[in-house]
Design a protein around this motif. Structure first.
Motif, mmCIF file in Angstrom:
data_model
loop_
_atom_site.group_PDB
_atom_site.id
_atom_site.type_symbol
_atom_site.label_atom_id
_atom_site.label_comp_id
_atom_site.label_asym_id
_atom_site.label_seq_id
_atom_site.Cartn_x
_atom_site.Cartn_y
_atom_site.Cartn_z
ATOM 1 N N LEU A 75 -10.189 18.572 -8.061
ATOM 2 C CA LEU A 75 -9.548 19.644 -7.295
ATOM 3 C C LEU A 75 -9.061 19.133 -5.944
ATOM 4 N N GLU A 76 -9.864 18.271 -5.333
ATOM 5 C CA GLU A 76 -9.494 17.721 -4.033
ATOM 6 C C GLU A 76 -8.211 16.881 -4.127
ATOM 7 N N TYR A 77 -8.088 16.132 -5.215
ATOM 8 C CA TYR A 77 -6.910 15.278 -5.422
ATOM 9 C C TYR A 77 -6.091 15.797 -6.603
ATOM 10 N N ALA A 78 -5.822 17.080 -6.620
ATOM 11 C CA ALA A 78 -5.156 17.719 -7.761
ATOM 12 C C ALA A 78 -3.779 17.117 -8.040
ATOM 13 N N ASP A 119 -13.597 13.399 -19.056
ATOM 14 C CA ASP A 119 -13.375 14.270 -20.214
ATOM 15 C C ASP A 119 -13.269 15.734 -19.793
ATOM 16 N N ALA A 120 -14.123 16.148 -18.853
ATOM 17 C CA ALA A 120 -14.084 17.539 -18.387
ATOM 18 C C ALA A 120 -12.762 17.834 -17.680
ATOM 19 N N VAL A 121 -12.275 16.884 -16.897
ATOM 20 C CA VAL A 121 -10.998 17.075 -16.201
ATOM 21 C C VAL A 121 -9.858 17.127 -17.206
ATOM 22 N N LEU A 122 -9.896 16.256 -18.207
ATOM 23 C CA LEU A 122 -8.815 16.228 -19.195
ATOM 24 C C LEU A 122 -8.829 17.441 -20.121
ATOM 25 N N LYS A 123 -9.979 18.070 -20.289
ATOM 26 C CA LYS A 123 -10.052 19.265 -21.137
ATOM 27 C C LYS A 123 -9.424 20.475 -20.452
ATOM 28 N N LEU A 124 -9.311 20.415 -19.137
ATOM 29 C CA LEU A 124 -8.667 21.514 -18.423
ATOM 30 C C LEU A 124 -7.181 21.504 -18.733
ATOM 31 N N GLN A 125 -6.620 22.680 -18.814
ATOM 32 C CA GLN A 125 -5.172 22.765 -18.943
ATOM 33 C C GLN A 125 -4.567 22.497 -17.573
ATOM 34 N N LEU A 126 -3.352 22.062 -17.571
ATOM 35 C CA LEU A 126 -2.697 21.686 -16.323
ATOM 36 C C LEU A 126 -2.689 22.847 -15.327
ATOM 37 N N GLY A 127 -2.471 24.043 -15.818
ATOM 38 C CA GLY A 127 -2.476 25.213 -14.941
ATOM 39 C C GLY A 127 -3.855 25.520 -14.379
ATOM 40 N N GLN A 128 -4.881 25.238 -15.157
ATOM 41 C CA GLN A 128 -6.239 25.500 -14.682
ATOM 42 C C GLN A 128 -6.621 24.576 -13.537
ATOM 43 N N LEU A 129 -6.112 23.364 -13.560
ATOM 44 C CA LEU A 129 -6.460 22.408 -12.517
ATOM 45 C C LEU A 129 -5.976 22.881 -11.158
ATOM 46 N N THR A 130 -4.837 23.523 -11.113
ATOM 47 C CA THR A 130 -4.327 24.006 -9.835
ATOM 48 C C THR A 130 -4.935 25.358 -9.463
ATOM 49 N N ARG A 131 -5.412 26.098 -10.438
ATOM 50 C CA ARG A 131 -5.982 27.418 -10.167
ATOM 51 C C ARG A 131 -7.492 27.393 -9.974
ATOM 52 N N LEU A 132 -8.092 26.212 -10.059
ATOM 53 C CA LEU A 132 -9.538 26.165 -9.929
ATOM 54 C C LEU A 132 -9.963 26.742 -8.588
ATOM 55 N N ASN A 133 -10.962 27.543 -8.633
ATOM 56 C CA ASN A 133 -11.461 28.145 -7.412
ATOM 57 C C ASN A 133 -12.503 27.202 -6.804
ATOM 58 N N GLY A 134 -12.130 26.571 -5.719
ATOM 59 C CA GLY A 134 -13.025 25.611 -5.063
ATOM 60 C C GLY A 134 -14.310 26.242 -4.597
ATOM 61 N N ASN A 135 -14.250 27.470 -4.101
ATOM 62 C CA ASN A 135 -15.464 28.152 -3.650
ATOM 63 C C ASN A 135 -16.419 28.420 -4.810
#
Length: 147
Positions: free
Chosen positions: A65-68, A104-120
């Motif tokens: 998320l930090e380096y999305a 693997d966990a990062v790659l399982k995310l969809q591209l849209g989910q990576l940008t929408r991840l809630n950091g909090n």
């Protein structure tokens, strides 16, 4: 009458489970408590392993998320999943250097989910997992906490 007497036959397999033995009520209760103590410890070991694995994955997701932008670029430019996974796990890249489970966990995310991840939300989950990990470690190291 304030007192009642009854007889009980506490016959059970003890120790290695091959020799039947008669127990007093006190011995039977102590044997049960020892069994529960061992069971709780085994359960804590199992749960601690699960909590540590999840905390490791959440840590990788927070890094992603930090380096999305860089992660998205790596995934888009990679010819296949294996190459993207290798790029995320590259030890020469000081930003990421994710483990295989984190990658693997990062790659399982969809591209849209990576940008929408809630950091909090991930930070709260990490804090909750660390508290849970501390409680389980306490149960494993402190006999009084189990009893």
């Amino acid at each position: 009458s304030l007192q009642t007497t009854f007889s009980g036959n506490f016959l059970a397999l003890f120790g290695s489970g091959t020799v039947p033995r008669r127990f007093t009520l006190r011995e039977a209760l102590e044997c049960f408590l020892d069994f529960r103590f061992t069971t709780i410890r085994n359960k804590c070991v199992f749960q601690l392993d699960k909590v540590e694995n999840r905390a490791h994955i959440v840590e990788g997701l927070l890094i992603a998320l930090e380096y999305a932008d860089e992660v998205i670029e790596i995934v888009r430019n990679a010819p296949d999943m294996g190459a993207a996974r290798a790029a995320l796990m590259d030890e020469e890249n000081s930003k990421f250097c994710l483990s295989s489970t984190q990658a693997d966990a990062v790659l399982k995310l969809q591209l849209g989910q990576l940008t929408r991840l809630n950091g909090n939300k991930l930070t709260d989950e990490k804090n909750t997992l660390s508290e849970s990990q501390a409680n389980l470690q306490n149960l494993l190291t402190n006999d009084a906490a189990v009893r």
